[in-house]
Design a protein around this motif. Structure first.
Motif, mmCIF file in Angstrom:
data_model
loop_
_atom_site.group_PDB
_atom_site.id
_atom_site.type_symbol
_atom_site.label_atom_id
_atom_site.label_comp_id
_atom_site.label_asym_id
_atom_site.label_seq_id
_atom_site.Cartn_x
_atom_site.Cartn_y
_atom_site.Cartn_z
ATOM 1 N N THR A 173 -12.721 13.063 8.500
ATOM 2 C CA THR A 173 -12.310 12.956 9.901
ATOM 3 C C THR A 173 -11.017 11.910 9.943
ATOM 4 N N GLY A 174 -10.261 11.954 11.083
ATOM 5 C CA GLY A 174 -9.034 11.068 11.226
ATOM 6 C C GLY A 174 -9.737 9.793 11.266
ATOM 7 N N LEU A 175 -10.847 9.273 11.572
ATOM 8 C CA LEU A 175 -11.222 7.937 11.774
ATOM 9 C C LEU A 175 -11.491 7.394 10.522
ATOM 10 N N ILE A 176 -11.936 7.870 9.383
ATOM 11 C CA ILE A 176 -12.185 7.443 8.193
ATOM 12 C C ILE A 176 -10.912 7.168 7.625
ATOM 13 N N SER A 177 -9.823 8.201 7.878
ATOM 14 C CA SER A 177 -8.511 7.837 7.383
ATOM 15 C C SER A 177 -8.066 6.544 7.959
ATOM 16 N N LEU A 178 -8.102 6.360 9.298
ATOM 17 C CA LEU A 178 -7.760 5.157 10.113
ATOM 18 C C LEU A 178 -8.446 3.921 9.440
ATOM 19 N N PHE A 179 -9.976 4.230 9.241
ATOM 20 C CA PHE A 179 -10.589 3.068 8.414
ATOM 21 C C PHE A 179 -9.968 2.848 6.957
ATOM 22 N N ASN A 180 -9.916 3.553 6.299
ATOM 23 C CA ASN A 180 -9.513 3.344 4.866
ATOM 24 C C ASN A 180 -7.869 2.657 5.003
ATOM 25 N N TYR A 181 -7.112 3.252 5.771
ATOM 26 C CA TYR A 181 -5.821 2.566 5.617
ATOM 27 C C TYR A 181 -5.892 1.325 6.248
ATOM 28 N N THR A 182 -6.597 0.938 7.289
ATOM 29 C CA THR A 182 -6.537 -0.272 7.828
ATOM 30 C C THR A 182 -7.016 -1.087 7.077
ATOM 31 N N ILE A 183 -8.186 -1.013 6.234
ATOM 32 C CA ILE A 183 -8.776 -1.804 5.129
ATOM 33 C C ILE A 183 -7.605 -2.117 4.043
ATOM 34 N N TYR A 184 -6.712 -0.901 3.925
ATOM 35 C CA TYR A 184 -5.654 -1.131 2.761
ATOM 36 C C TYR A 184 -4.817 -2.125 3.187
ATOM 37 N N ASP A 185 -4.307 -2.244 4.637
ATOM 38 C CA ASP A 185 -3.478 -2.991 5.169
ATOM 39 C C ASP A 185 -3.958 -4.468 5.012
ATOM 40 N N ILE A 186 -5.403 -4.463 5.300
ATOM 41 C CA ILE A 186 -5.922 -5.974 5.294
ATOM 42 C C ILE A 186 -6.004 -6.471 3.761
ATOM 43 N N ALA A 187 -6.193 -5.363 2.885
ATOM 44 C CA ALA A 187 -6.182 -6.068 1.353
ATOM 45 C C ALA A 187 -4.921 -6.083 0.816
ATOM 46 N N GLU A 188 -3.709 -5.621 1.376
ATOM 47 C CA GLU A 188 -2.280 -5.986 1.571
ATOM 48 C C GLU A 188 -2.291 -7.243 1.846
ATOM 49 N N LYS A 189 -2.603 -7.699 2.924
ATOM 50 C CA LYS A 189 -2.294 -9.063 3.450
ATOM 51 C C LYS A 189 -2.903 -10.242 2.705
ATOM 52 N N GLN A 190 -4.169 -9.749 1.952
ATOM 53 C CA GLN A 190 -5.016 -10.655 1.096
ATOM 54 C C GLN A 190 -4.510 -10.769 -0.148
ATOM 55 N N HIS A 191 -3.705 -9.750 -0.427
ATOM 56 C CA HIS A 191 -2.863 -9.519 -1.756
ATOM 57 C C HIS A 191 -4.135 -9.130 -2.998
ATOM 58 N N ILE A 192 -4.925 -8.191 -2.506
ATOM 59 C CA ILE A 192 -6.091 -7.729 -3.323
ATOM 60 C C ILE A 192 -5.775 -6.208 -3.582
ATOM 61 N N THR A 193 -4.584 -5.425 -3.297
ATOM 62 C CA THR A 193 -4.492 -4.147 -3.343
ATOM 63 C C THR A 193 -4.898 -3.572 -4.803
ATOM 64 N N ASP A 194 -4.829 -4.530 -5.839
ATOM 65 C CA ASP A 194 -5.495 -3.983 -6.991
ATOM 66 C C ASP A 194 -6.799 -3.699 -7.039
ATOM 67 N N GLN A 195 -7.797 -4.502 -6.320
ATOM 68 C CA GLN A 195 -8.995 -4.219 -6.343
ATOM 69 C C GLN A 195 -9.318 -3.594 -4.816
ATOM 70 N N TYR A 196 -8.581 -2.473 -4.266
ATOM 71 C CA TYR A 196 -8.780 -1.998 -3.103
ATOM 72 C C TYR A 196 -9.931 -0.880 -3.417
ATOM 73 N N PRO A 197 -9.841 -0.049 -4.519
ATOM 74 C CA PRO A 197 -10.908 0.586 -4.825
ATOM 75 C C PRO A 197 -12.343 0.216 -4.824
ATOM 76 N N GLU A 198 -12.521 -0.985 -5.594
ATOM 77 C CA GLU A 198 -13.551 -1.513 -5.751
ATOM 78 C C GLU A 198 -14.359 -2.304 -4.239
ATOM 79 N N PHE A 199 -13.213 -2.767 -3.462
ATOM 80 C CA PHE A 199 -13.687 -3.010 -2.202
ATOM 81 C C PHE A 199 -14.021 -2.080 -1.391
ATOM 82 N N LEU A 200 -13.184 -1.001 -1.447
ATOM 83 C CA LEU A 200 -13.832 0.105 -0.763
ATOM 84 C C LEU A 200 -15.223 0.846 -1.099
ATOM 85 N N ALA A 201 -15.392 0.702 -2.309
ATOM 86 C CA ALA A 201 -16.751 0.863 -2.960
ATOM 87 C C ALA A 201 -17.933 0.243 -2.265
ATOM 88 N N TRP A 202 -17.557 -1.049 -2.111
ATOM 89 C CA TRP A 202 -18.612 -1.998 -1.798
ATOM 90 C C TRP A 202 -18.748 -1.808 -0.316
#
Lengths: 612, 612
Positions: free
Chosen positions: A111-140
């Motif tokens: 859905t569009g909302l999971i897309s929204l969710f996933n890229y907002t989490i990526y934005d947060i990960a970017e702010k926290q400088h953990i984009t390397d661990q984005y997949p793992e974070f998403l998995a958790w």
């Protein structure tokens, strides 16, 4: 089967037995028990032409927006997601839910909302400088979400979905429709930034024409031109016809081909888009971030709780004459399972598709054109015979076969040769898909209909229209509350707080059940609002039909009044109409309206309430 | 004034007096005599808001297509024609016809057909290697045409226009609509060949959006949303609103501005586009070519004879409640004068605008929304009150002021500062104008309505529809004849023989009057066809209402039958319905249909016959 006497009820339960969490799995047990006897007929009933047409239609209606959302995610998550993840997720959901769910009509996908969710989490990960661990974070996030899904389903919490009325489901449908339209525009804008202006403008032309042609073809069954079969055929295959045509259009030699519009990017078949194995090494995430994932997963669960179950309600809404029982608890448990698997595999988590869910049921519905002959008498007493067409939903082919075959189709699409076919699709087509699906969700929405009612000249409105019996300012207030809900959700979706929008959406339910009965009379609410799904077979899975709060409130007042042996206070005058006689006529009128509603077919509007 | 007793008639004339050519100027004399008493009221009646709205609307509806056609001519005549010629021609026509004509409602200007004529002559000149003398040759065509115009008007030949029925005027409207659509596409294609692909694709977007928005706004008065005033206002100013918006749109900074779409080319104000004086040195053309111009001028006269007079009929068609008398002969004489002047000046010759003529009358018509309350009784005897809106044409502001003010506006546009404003208009807007006007001519056309009737499912058609009483194959035959006429005209327009198309168009009239009464029964023709203008005030200028040939034929047969004192042959059975009783009920039904027709308003369809 008398669904109104279903054993799954909480009425009359006392002591510890009235607490849902203390009787875990009760809802799931009855869901399976209720649906299992229909399993064989779910397959057998599918051997009809309608199931085939539904398979083809849903393949396109499910896959095209999913691909569009994956493009959106790819753009905004540093290219982590790609077409292969999209196909795997859609296929997983389709196979699991078509084979194991209690509600195979609910199409599950991206859905569009999971897309929204996933890229907002990526934005947060970017702010926290953990984009390397984005997949793992998403998995958790997914693992925690799976756990909270299981808790909710074992704890019978889906029962609260019985409180969903058009007030909140229309607002949500409108929100989703607006998000879709925005995504469509974003996709077109991206053509300009990532490609040439010529490609950008050609994309606009194709997207608009795709929208117009699909819309036109899907409208055909409401007209009286051509033959009924041809009308239905053209509308059943509107997506394939238009997709083939417009995908071919941009390949016509000359300026069209030279414009070189962006096409769907593909990668090696069956492999993740980025260089990784399918299993995300979630065990590598630092414990700190594992626990940060928990609150986010709760928001995700809230989203899925609402989004998935509203899809199921939409797929089983009151305009469809369904006979087989629903099963919300079991399906929500299954959704936890797919979330778990999806998280481990690093694919977008699938859940119920709000605008598409009713499209599936609609494709499976056997409609019949009915000829209504009426005599029309004008002021001078002249009689004219009028012939009108109405479309009646005869029955629904309630099968899991179309969902399953669609899943097989998606698996087939994952193979190399078909991926190459996908690669020929211009990306602008997805913008067109967004416009079709999004506009479908806006056009038939009860909010739109109320707005049109408000701006229409009063003297031309048929006196049968029940909204005429509600004061204009009350309709405005009702609409205002919905618009505030939609407005806040859309606004927050554009910020980094986007993942919080489920809270706003869900807060509409208590607003409707606790506060609104105090601001509106029973009659007003009955005219403007109704349970989104009201059949016993659907509500039995949610513990039976709830008593509307406005009815309880009115009853309590009546009780008070008769107890005190005198007339109620002045402001109760509006309730005078609730005398038994009036109530009787109300009911018959309500039935009449329901017939009207069923006859007015709505192709892809999820929560249309023909009543308004 | 009893228009049916007009002194201008040929009925009962005997001897040399029955030959129209032998009593020159008779029609013109009565035209002026009939109309002159209304001159003062023609001005006085114009001081209303409607005249203002009509002025603005016609300024755009006249000027935009004229500019579009001049672009077409410029492209195809080696750049001889330009914006200044277009403005001068439009202004000349507007001033002359608004001040001096008997039918000031007929808007005179530059049509697509004169464009077709001019560039086909250029093609011929190219083949004969006399492009140097193209202006002189064109001048001679105009001079000869003026002379034949004057012969026709003094010879009272416009009388034959009373034979125009929907059969030929619908076919002509369809032909013009198709030519407009083709011109729109050609204009867009030209963007690709003369500019960049980005400009080309942006032009497509703008043209389509312009079409959609004007169409949408003009449709508003048929809905019940907003207030009557606002609906009317938005539709009155649909062209200015959309032209301003979309012209501004392509100037928005960013990719839109960078696409640099082609704009309207202008040259020095008040000077001819090419370096020449305003007077064409027509005396320099070799005598040989002077006489070659003669047959071409006759074709041109045939075109104007049909085109201009059909415009006048359209502007005074039966759906408008007109009170002031028509004057075809005098106006055709005036047209000869403007042709003469236009030829000498080397500007495109103006004549009546077929799709726009009824738009002017429509803008000047005072419409009123009427509330129709009917009771609807279904099969079960249930009664429902239904409220519907119908639009009734109350009266027409029959003025020459709007036409005149529009002419002044065009003269104003010829000045330097306003020419620069014109230069900001993107050329693709003209493609949009072509689509709006062309589609208007196709959508409401009687041919389209018959096609829709034929492909509709029979059981859903209201029994009141008179077409139900005609055999399907007869409707198909009727349509086939029209389609052949349109098809041949469109086909020949694409060849160098294009200037011959008026012959095909005009040949539809004898086909309808001589052959068709033999192929169709009176009843069939009465259902499918009607005089395009049937009011006495209009027909008095044409020598009175003609007896339809099918009526004469039926009468003659009746006469034969009663003379022989026995039943007619078997194939006459169909005429049994013509017994007095039946005829009576026919008439009342015809009146009813006429009311229905008048209530169904049609904004820009020229020859809509609401009857079908």
């Amino acid at each position: 089967m008398d669904a109104s006497r279903d054993p799954y009820t909480w009425r009359g339960a006392t002591g510890w037995k009235q607490y849902r969490m203390l009787r875990p799995g009760r809802g799931m047990y009855y869901d399976v028990k209720r649906r299992l006897p229909f399993y064989w007929s779910d397959i057998r009933d599918g051997f009809t032409y309608r199931a085939f047409a539904a398979t083809v239609r849903m393949y396109f209606v499910n896959l095209l927006p999913a691909l569009a959302f994956i493009l959106d995610m790819e753009r905004k998550t540093g290219g982590f997601f790609g077409v292969n993840e999209c196909l795997l997720s859609s296929a997983l959901a389709a196979i699991v839910f078509s084979l194991l769910s209690c509600q195979p009509l609910t199409i599950v996908g991206i859905t569009g909302l999971i897309s929204l969710f996933n890229y907002t989490i990526y934005d947060i990960a970017e702010k926290q400088h953990i984009t390397d661990q984005y997949p793992e974070f998403l998995a958790w996030v997914a693992i925690w979400a799976a756990i909270t899904h299981w808790i909710a389903s074992f704890g019978n919490l889906c029962d609260y979905m019985r409180f969903i009325t058009d007030f909140s489901s229309n607002a949500f449908g409108m929100y989703v429709g607006i998000i879709y339209m925005i995504k469509g525009v974003e996709e077109l804008v991206d053509q300009f930034t990532s490609s040439t202006p010529a490609a950008g403008f050609l994309s606009c032309v194709v997207a608009l024409c795709y929208w117009a042609t699909v819309y036109g073809l899907e409208l055909l069954p409401r007209t009286v031109v051509l033959t009924p079969t041809l009308r239905k055929l053209l509308s059943d295959y509107a997506y394939p016809i238009c997709t083939l045509f417009w995908a071919g259009f941009v390949h016509i030699t000359g300026p069209l081909e030279r414009a070189d519009v962006m096409r769907l990017p593909i990668s090696r078949a069956f492999y993740p888009t980025v260089d990784r194995s399918w299993v995300v090494p979630f065990w590598n995430l630092p414990v700190k971030w594992v626990f940060v994932a928990l609150p986010i997963s709760i928001l995700l669960t809230l989203l899925f709780y609402y989004d998935h179950n509203v899809s199921s309600l939409g797929a089983q809404a009151r305009q469809y004459p369904l006979k087989k029982p629903a099963g919300f608890h079991w399906d929500f448990f299954l959704l936890g399972c797919t979330s778990f698997v999806g998280g481990i595999l690093g694919i977008p988590l699938p859940n119920g598709l709000v605008p598409q869910a009713p499209v599936h049921t609609d494709s499976l519905t056997q409609y019949k054109d009915r000829l209504d002959i009426t005599r029309e008498i004008d002021e001078h007493g002249n009689t004219t015979e009028r012939r009108q067409k109405s479309i009646v939903a005869k029955s629904v082919v309630e099968t899991r076969l179309s969902h399953f075959l669609m899943g097989l189709g998606i698996i087939g699409t994952m193979t190399g040769p078909l991926l190459i076919v996908l690669h020929t699709i211009p990306r602008c087509l997805f913008a067109g898909v967004f416009f079709v699906v999004g506009w479908g969700s806006i056009e038939g929405n009860g909010m739109t209909q109320k707005v049109i009612f408000l701006i229409s000249e009063r003297r031309f409105i048929d006196p049968i229209n029940p909204l005429l019996r509600v004061a204009r300012r009350k309709i405005m207030l009702f609409l205002l509350l919905q618009i505030l809900g939609v407005g806040f959700s859309v606004a927050i979706s554009q910020t980094i707080g986007a993942i919080g929008f489920p809270v706003i959406v869900i807060s509409l339910i208590p607003l409707r059940w606790v506060l609104m009965p105090r601001w509106f009379t029973r009659r007003e609410l009955e005219v403007m609002d109704a349970l989104t799904a009201d059949s016993d077979v659907v509500l039995s899975s949610l513990g039976g039909k709830p008593e509307m709060p406005e009815v309880r409130l009115a009853r309590e007042r009546d009780g008070l009044r008769s107890a005190s042996g005198e007339e109620g206070p002045l402001d109760d005058k509006e309730n005078d109409a609730d005398s038994p006689d009036e109530r009787e006529s109300d009911t018959s009128e309500a039935q009449r309206l329901k017939q009207l509603e069923q006859s007015g077919r709505n192709t892809n509007a999820p929560f249309t309430s023909g009543k308004h």
